[in-house]
Design a protein around this motif. Structure first.
Motif, PDB file in Angstrom:
ATOM      1  N   MET A  32      -2.725  33.369   3.548  1.00 46.60           N
ATOM      2  CA  MET A  32      -3.631  32.411   3.618  1.00 46.60           C
ATOM      3  C   MET A  32      -4.939  32.475   2.800  1.00 46.60           C
ATOM      4  O   MET A  32      -5.322  33.880   2.385  1.00 46.60           O
ATOM      5  CB  MET A  32      -4.120  32.790   5.032  1.00 46.60           C
ATOM      6  CG  MET A  32      -5.172  31.790   5.585  1.00 46.60           C
ATOM      7  SD  MET A  32      -5.911  32.461   7.187  1.00 46.60           S
ATOM      8  CE  MET A  32      -4.732  32.490   8.397  1.00 46.60           C
ATOM      9  N   VAL A  33      -5.401  31.540   2.182  1.00 43.81           N
ATOM     10  CA  VAL A  33      -6.498  31.635   1.417  1.00 43.81           C
ATOM     11  C   VAL A  33      -7.882  30.966   1.941  1.00 43.81           C
ATOM     12  O   VAL A  33      -7.822  29.914   2.643  1.00 43.81           O
ATOM     13  CB  VAL A  33      -6.321  30.921  -0.089  1.00 43.81           C
ATOM     14  CG1 VAL A  33      -7.506  30.865  -0.839  1.00 43.81           C
ATOM     15  CG2 VAL A  33      -5.286  31.637  -0.714  1.00 43.81           C
ATOM     16  N   ILE A  34      -8.978  31.997   2.194  1.00 42.50           N
ATOM     17  CA  ILE A  34      -9.891  31.438   2.806  1.00 42.50           C
ATOM     18  C   ILE A  34     -11.142  31.296   1.822  1.00 42.50           C
ATOM     19  O   ILE A  34     -11.325  31.989   1.054  1.00 42.50           O
ATOM     20  CB  ILE A  34     -10.413  32.441   3.940  1.00 42.50           C
ATOM     21  CG1 ILE A  34      -9.381  32.787   4.622  1.00 42.50           C
ATOM     22  CG2 ILE A  34     -11.642  32.151   4.750  1.00 42.50           C
ATOM     23  CD1 ILE A  34      -8.912  34.335   4.937  1.00 42.50           C
ATOM     24  N   LEU A  35     -11.862  30.157   1.932  1.00 46.97           N
ATOM     25  CA  LEU A  35     -12.702  29.797   1.308  1.00 46.97           C
ATOM     26  C   LEU A  35     -14.294  30.291   2.207  1.00 46.97           C
ATOM     27  O   LEU A  35     -14.323  29.740   3.394  1.00 46.97           O
ATOM     28  CB  LEU A  35     -13.212  28.358   1.020  1.00 46.97           C
ATOM     29  CG  LEU A  35     -14.408  27.861   0.405  1.00 46.97           C
ATOM     30  CD1 LEU A  35     -14.192  28.076  -1.145  1.00 46.97           C
ATOM     31  CD2 LEU A  35     -14.555  26.221   0.457  1.00 46.97           C
ATOM     32  N   GLY A  36     -15.098  30.963   1.562  1.00 51.18           N
ATOM     33  CA  GLY A  36     -16.115  31.631   2.373  1.00 51.18           C
ATOM     34  C   GLY A  36     -17.615  31.014   1.783  1.00 51.18           C
ATOM     35  O   GLY A  36     -17.582  30.895   0.401  1.00 51.18           O
ATOM     36  N   ILE A  37     -18.402  30.714   2.562  1.00 55.78           N
ATOM     37  CA  ILE A  37     -19.576  30.059   2.250  1.00 55.78           C
ATOM     38  C   ILE A  37     -20.727  30.929   3.094  1.00 55.78           C
ATOM     39  O   ILE A  37     -20.749  31.230   4.164  1.00 55.78           O
ATOM     40  CB  ILE A  37     -19.940  28.516   2.868  1.00 55.78           C
ATOM     41  CG1 ILE A  37     -18.626  27.926   2.336  1.00 55.78           C
ATOM     42  CG2 ILE A  37     -20.979  28.228   2.258  1.00 55.78           C
ATOM     43  CD1 ILE A  37     -18.587  26.286   2.368  1.00 55.78           C
ATOM     44  N   GLU A  38     -21.803  31.476   2.174  1.00 58.07           N
ATOM     45  CA  GLU A  38     -22.584  32.264   2.841  1.00 58.07           C
ATOM     46  C   GLU A  38     -24.192  31.627   2.272  1.00 58.07           C
ATOM     47  O   GLU A  38     -24.541  31.765   1.104  1.00 58.07           O
ATOM     48  CB  GLU A  38     -22.564  33.621   2.435  1.00 58.07           C
ATOM     49  CG  GLU A  38     -23.847  34.713   2.500  1.00 58.07           C
ATOM     50  CD  GLU A  38     -24.506  34.752   3.820  1.00 58.07           C
ATOM     51  OE1 GLU A  38     -23.610  34.801   4.780  1.00 58.07           O
ATOM     52  OE2 GLU A  38     -25.668  34.808   3.818  1.00 58.07           O
ATOM     53  N   THR A  39     -25.135  31.621   3.207  1.00 56.96           N
ATOM     54  CA  THR A  39     -26.557  30.812   2.740  1.00 56.96           C
ATOM     55  C   THR A  39     -27.421  31.369   3.960  1.00 56.96           C
ATOM     56  O   THR A  39     -28.392  30.921   4.041  1.00 56.96           O
ATOM     57  CB  THR A  39     -26.622  29.470   2.725  1.00 56.96           C
ATOM     58  OG1 THR A  39     -26.327  28.914   3.793  1.00 56.96           O
ATOM     59  CG2 THR A  39     -25.551  28.821   1.522  1.00 56.96           C
ATOM     60  N   SER A  40     -27.264  32.594   4.565  1.00 49.65           N
ATOM     61  CA  SER A  40     -28.179  33.047   5.512  1.00 49.65           C
ATOM     62  C   SER A  40     -29.471  33.161   5.175  1.00 49.65           C
ATOM     63  O   SER A  40     -30.628  33.453   6.008  1.00 49.65           O
ATOM     64  CB  SER A  40     -27.684  34.061   6.446  1.00 49.65           C
ATOM     65  OG  SER A  40     -27.587  35.200   5.743  1.00 49.65           O
ATOM     66  N   CYS A  41     -29.892  33.678   3.925  1.00 51.74           N
ATOM     67  CA  CYS A  41     -31.179  34.186   3.408  1.00 51.74           C
ATOM     68  C   CYS A  41     -31.368  33.907   1.797  1.00 51.74           C
ATOM     69  O   CYS A  41     -31.561  32.670   1.833  1.00 51.74           O
ATOM     70  CB  CYS A  41     -31.274  35.699   3.667  1.00 51.74           C
ATOM     71  SG  CYS A  41     -33.058  36.300   3.461  1.00 51.74           S
TER      72      CYS A  41
END
Ligand code: KG4
Ligand code: ZN
Length: 355
Positions: free
Chosen positions: A1-10
């Motif tokens: 499985m390939v997961i695309l991660g997105i992070e913009t919390s700070c």
């Protein structure tokens, strides 16, 4: 499985592609891409993160980073996005982008708690030169596990009885430890971001026989597993006010010693009570060398047989690879969000429902 991660919390925009296999029992990760756009230069003149500026930067950076994943851009199976805790205007940017990609590429979305991402960060390794066999013997957490989460917004002790089963057993009653590092750094006139700068200054060696400065260790003797750092910060303020000539390096060193003493002491108490098999230390402050050294030393002297994991260098600060890794476990449990109903949750706590 390939997961695309997105992070913009700070103040970091993160996009990552992580390949995962092995299931809940034996998870293995290969970080294919881990792109982070730091906003340090933008917020530095203000001495801290300005939420609306950060939001604007995320909006600008997300499509650029996504293009940076290379072709074919649609080579992922699921999208994992941070929905909280953090700055809501910033979280919304990540969520909007995830919703757009989900529609465009017809992929499911998983809502991730940022702190859960930090916990998963210890499972990641830099992909540079990693061979297939190394990939197969990647790190494993044994349960129950204990996590000491130390970041700019949180200071928590989390008992993880099993994969995805989180219980906060201790937390700060006021400032987070990273926040205290940042505030004290400001008092000492250090540039933003203060934590790492303060840690550098704290490396100073006192002259033999010099008078020792002593700061309080708040709540170190309290029976619970909670923390408090705001009094320690005020003690630094008073020390400077009462004697403006105080050696700043000595103050930095004693502040770091005091903060680390409390973190280590409460972690040991939690370990003695709950007898975990693994200790995870994660979040931005996990980069602190003094904390790493003291924890490792104390575990040894107390003969606590704990496997201890700190995140590797590229995964300590906020990044999207850790969000993707946490997403893998939820994907296995088919814990998909209703994409249109995703919502930013500024004060989301570990263990709470995310969507
Ligand atoms: O996890 P993180 O990157 O962002 C949040 O989720 O908050 O943590 C950032 C925090 C900041 O407060 C920063 O000053 C602190 O981690 N930090 C450090 C060190 N490196 C980063 N604090 C102490 N020593 C360090 N070496
Ligand atoms: Zn963080």
């Amino acid at each position: 499985m390939v997961i695309l991660g997105i992070e913009t919390s700070c103040d970091e925009t993160g996009i990552a592609l992580v390949e995962a296999s092995g299931g809940l029992k034996n998870p293995r990760f290969r970080v294919l891409k881990n792109l982070v756009a730091s906003q340090i230069k933008i917020h530095a003149p203000f001495g801290g993160v300005v939420p609306n500026l950060a939001k604007r930067e995320h909006e600008k950076n997300l499509p650029i980073l996504f293009m940076g994943l290379g072709n074919p851009v649609s080579k992922f199976d699921v999208i994992a996005v941070t929905v909280g805790p953090g700055l809501e205007p910033c979280l919304w940017e990540g969520i909007n982008f995830a919703q757009f990609l989900a529609k465009e590429h017809k992929k499911p979305v998983i809502a991730i708690n940022h702190m859960e991402g930090h916990i998963a960060s210890v499972l990641l390794s830099q992909n540079r030169g990693i061979s297939k066999s190394e990939f197969l013997i990647s790190k494993q957490i044994e349960f129950p596990a204990l996590a000491l989460l130390v970041s700019g917004g949180h200071t928590e002790l989390v008992l993880i009885k099993n994969r995805l089963d989180y219980k906060i057993i201790g937390e700060t009653l006021d400032d987070a430890v990273g926040e205290a590092f940042d505030k004290v750094a400001r008092l000492l006139g250090l540039p933003y971001p203060g934590g790492p700068e303060l840690a550098k200054l704290a490396g100073w060696k006192p002259e033999v026989g010099s008078r020792k400065l002593v700061l309080p260790r708040p709540m170190i003797n309290s029976k619970d597993l909670n923390f408090s750092f705001s009094g320690l910060k005020t003690a630094v303020l008073y020390a400077l006010r009462d004697n403006p000539k105080t050696n700043k390096a000595a103050l930095a060193k004693e502040f770091q010693n005091a903060a680390v003493d409390v973190l280590v002491s409460k972690t040991m108490r939690a370990a003695e009570i709950h007898k975990p098999k693994t200790l995870i230390v994660a979040g931005g402050v996990a980069a602190n060398k003094h904390l790493q050294k003291e924890l490792t030393k104390t575990l040894k002297t107390r003969r606590l047989p704990l496997k201890t994991f700190f995140p590797e260098k590229g995964f300590i600060g906020d990044n999207a690879a850790m969000i993707a890794a946490a997403g893998y476990f939820h994907a296995l449990k088919k814990d998909f969000a209703v994409t249109a109903k995703l919502k930013a949750r500024g004060r989301l706590s570990l263990g709470a429902k995310k969507s």
